[in-house]
Design a protein around this motif. Structure first.
Motif, short mmCIF file in Angstrom:
data_model
loop_
_atom_site.label_atom_id
_atom_site.label_comp_id
_atom_site.label_asym_id
_atom_site.label_seq_id
_atom_site.Cartn_x
_atom_site.Cartn_y
_atom_site.Cartn_z
N THR A 193 0.83 -1.21 0.00
CA THR A 193 0.00 0.00 0.00
C THR A 193 0.86 1.26 0.00
O THR A 193 2.08 1.22 0.16
CB THR A 193 -0.90 0.02 1.24
OG1 THR A 193 -0.06 0.16 2.41
CG2 THR A 193 -1.71 -1.26 1.37
N GLU A 194 0.19 2.40 -0.13
CA GLU A 194 0.88 3.68 -0.06
C GLU A 194 1.46 3.92 1.33
O GLU A 194 2.43 4.65 1.48
CB GLU A 194 -0.07 4.82 -0.44
CG GLU A 194 -0.46 4.85 -1.91
CD GLU A 194 0.74 5.01 -2.84
OE1 GLU A 194 1.69 5.74 -2.45
OE2 GLU A 194 0.74 4.40 -3.92
N GLU A 195 0.86 3.29 2.34
CA GLU A 195 1.42 3.39 3.68
C GLU A 195 2.80 2.72 3.73
O GLU A 195 3.71 3.20 4.42
CB GLU A 195 0.49 2.73 4.70
CG GLU A 195 -0.76 3.53 5.02
CD GLU A 195 -1.81 3.44 3.91
OE1 GLU A 195 -1.69 2.56 3.03
OE2 GLU A 195 -2.76 4.25 3.94
N ASP A 196 2.94 1.64 3.01
CA ASP A 196 4.25 0.98 2.93
C ASP A 196 5.26 1.88 2.22
O ASP A 196 6.42 1.97 2.62
CB ASP A 196 4.13 -0.35 2.19
CG ASP A 196 3.25 -1.35 2.92
OD1 ASP A 196 3.38 -1.46 4.15
OD2 ASP A 196 2.44 -2.02 2.26
N LEU A 199 10.11 3.01 -2.68
CA LEU A 199 9.29 1.84 -2.99
C LEU A 199 8.24 2.25 -4.02
O LEU A 199 7.44 3.15 -3.79
CB LEU A 199 8.61 1.32 -1.72
CG LEU A 199 7.59 0.19 -1.89
CD1 LEU A 199 8.24 -1.05 -2.51
CD2 LEU A 199 6.94 -0.16 -0.55
N LYS A 200 8.27 1.58 -5.17
CA LYS A 200 7.32 1.87 -6.24
C LYS A 200 6.42 0.66 -6.45
O LYS A 200 6.90 -0.45 -6.65
CB LYS A 200 8.05 2.20 -7.54
CG LYS A 200 7.14 2.51 -8.72
CD LYS A 200 7.95 2.83 -9.97
CE LYS A 200 7.05 3.12 -11.16
NZ LYS A 200 7.86 3.42 -12.38
N ALA A 218 6.38 4.42 4.61
CA ALA A 218 7.25 3.83 5.63
C ALA A 218 8.67 3.64 5.10
O ALA A 218 9.66 3.94 5.79
CB ALA A 218 6.68 2.49 6.10
N PHE A 219 8.78 3.16 3.88
CA PHE A 219 10.10 2.98 3.27
C PHE A 219 10.81 4.32 3.11
O PHE A 219 12.02 4.43 3.29
CB PHE A 219 9.96 2.29 1.90
CG PHE A 219 9.94 0.78 1.97
CD1 PHE A 219 10.82 0.03 1.21
CD2 PHE A 219 9.06 0.11 2.79
CE1 PHE A 219 10.82 -1.35 1.26
CE2 PHE A 219 9.03 -1.27 2.86
CZ PHE A 219 9.92 -2.01 2.10
N LYS A 220 10.04 5.35 2.77
CA LYS A 220 10.60 6.68 2.56
C LYS A 220 11.18 7.24 3.85
O LYS A 220 12.17 7.98 3.85
CB LYS A 220 9.52 7.62 2.02
CG LYS A 220 10.03 9.00 1.62
CD LYS A 220 8.89 9.88 1.15
CE LYS A 220 8.21 9.29 -0.08
NZ LYS A 220 7.13 10.20 -0.60
N ALA A 268 8.88 -6.25 8.50
CA ALA A 268 8.48 -5.24 9.47
C ALA A 268 7.12 -4.64 9.12
O ALA A 268 6.45 -4.06 9.98
CB ALA A 268 9.54 -4.13 9.54
N ARG A 269 6.72 -4.80 7.87
CA ARG A 269 5.41 -4.33 7.41
C ARG A 269 4.42 -5.48 7.28
O ARG A 269 3.38 -5.37 6.63
CB ARG A 269 5.57 -3.63 6.06
CG ARG A 269 6.51 -2.45 6.05
CD ARG A 269 6.01 -1.30 6.89
NE ARG A 269 4.71 -0.82 6.42
CZ ARG A 269 3.93 0.01 7.08
NH1 ARG A 269 4.31 0.47 8.28
NH2 ARG A 269 2.77 0.40 6.60
#
Length: 242
Positions: A148-151, A172-173, A154-156, A201-202
């Motif tokens: 998801t965009e939440e992931d 993350l794309k 989080a990566f960012k 972790a996600r």
């Protein structure tokens, strides 16, 4: 002042380029199988000048190279090491004659595929792997779970892995978001199992991982799994001038 050209022992010259062990090379020299500048030489300690003298073994020319650079399309099931008592290593896939001091630049997990640089250039390897250099590594992955965009966010921001370490920001794309998602990841470091741990972790699992690029060097699409080739001069420059 005259410039004194540095000479190397003939047996070391030949063995360094992968044409047998020092013992095997010495035997071949003494058998009269080696020439230097078209002259038969039977003394293993004979001095030759790299880049100047012409050396042949069994009529095969031997070119001395201080550094060698290979691109390998690493397959799964092979480990990124110089030797291992249980598993085939990436160096085992190099069937052509090569220097004895080659090593893989960084490690891809045994089940990870993709671009791997093999060289004996320690300075280049350090510059490509040091987090301080911020060299990008691009991966394609298939993920068990809906990414998801939440992931992405989080990566960012960096992901906490191993309880005591937060990764550097990563891109993350999402290529496809589904029960099995397809993604592209860009990281600038290479912690052990890093991408797998970031997704764990996600609450997601990496089921396939492939490195597509390192710095500005991309995996040659013509290379099949397990195949390799010598890097072109311009590709080496891409790595050195990131």
């Amino acid at each position: 002042m005259a410039i004194v050209e540095c000479k190397m022992r003939l047996d070391k010259f030949i063995a360094s380029m992968g044409f047998g062990s020092r013992k095997e090379v010495k035997n071949n020299i003494r058998k009269g199988l080696v020439t230097v500048n078209d002259n038969l030489i039977k003394d293993p300690g004979f001095g030759v000048i790299r880049g100047k003298d012409r050396v042949t073994l069994k009529n095969q020319p031997i070119t001395y190279e201080d550094y060698q650079y290979f691109m390998l399309h690493k397959p799964a099931g092979v480990i990124s090491a110089t030797e291992d008592p249980k598993h085939k290593t990436v160096l085992d896939l190099l069937t052509s004659k090569h220097r004895k001091d080659l090593f893989p630049v960084g490690r891809l997990d045994i089940d990870t595929e993709g671009l791997l640089i093999i060289t004996n250039d320690g300075e280049l390897a350090h510059n490509l792997l040091s987090p301080k250099k911020h060299v990008e590594k691009i991966y394609y992955a298939r993920i068990q779970g809906v990414v998801t965009e939440e992931d992405v966010e989080a990566f960012k921001n960096g992901v906490n892995i191993d309880d005591d370490y937060t990764t550097m920001p990563a891109d993350l794309k999402i290529l496809k978001s589904d029960q099995v998602s397809k993604v592209e990841i860009i990281i600038k470091e290479g912690k052990f199992h890093q991408i797998k741990k970031m997704f764990e972790a996600r609450d997601k699992k990496v089921i396939y991982l492939k490195r597509m690029a390192m710095g500005r060097l991309q995996l040659d699409p013509e290379l099949k799994l397990g195949e390799y080739r010598v890097l072109k001069v311009e590709e080496i420059e891409l790595l050195k001038n990131r």
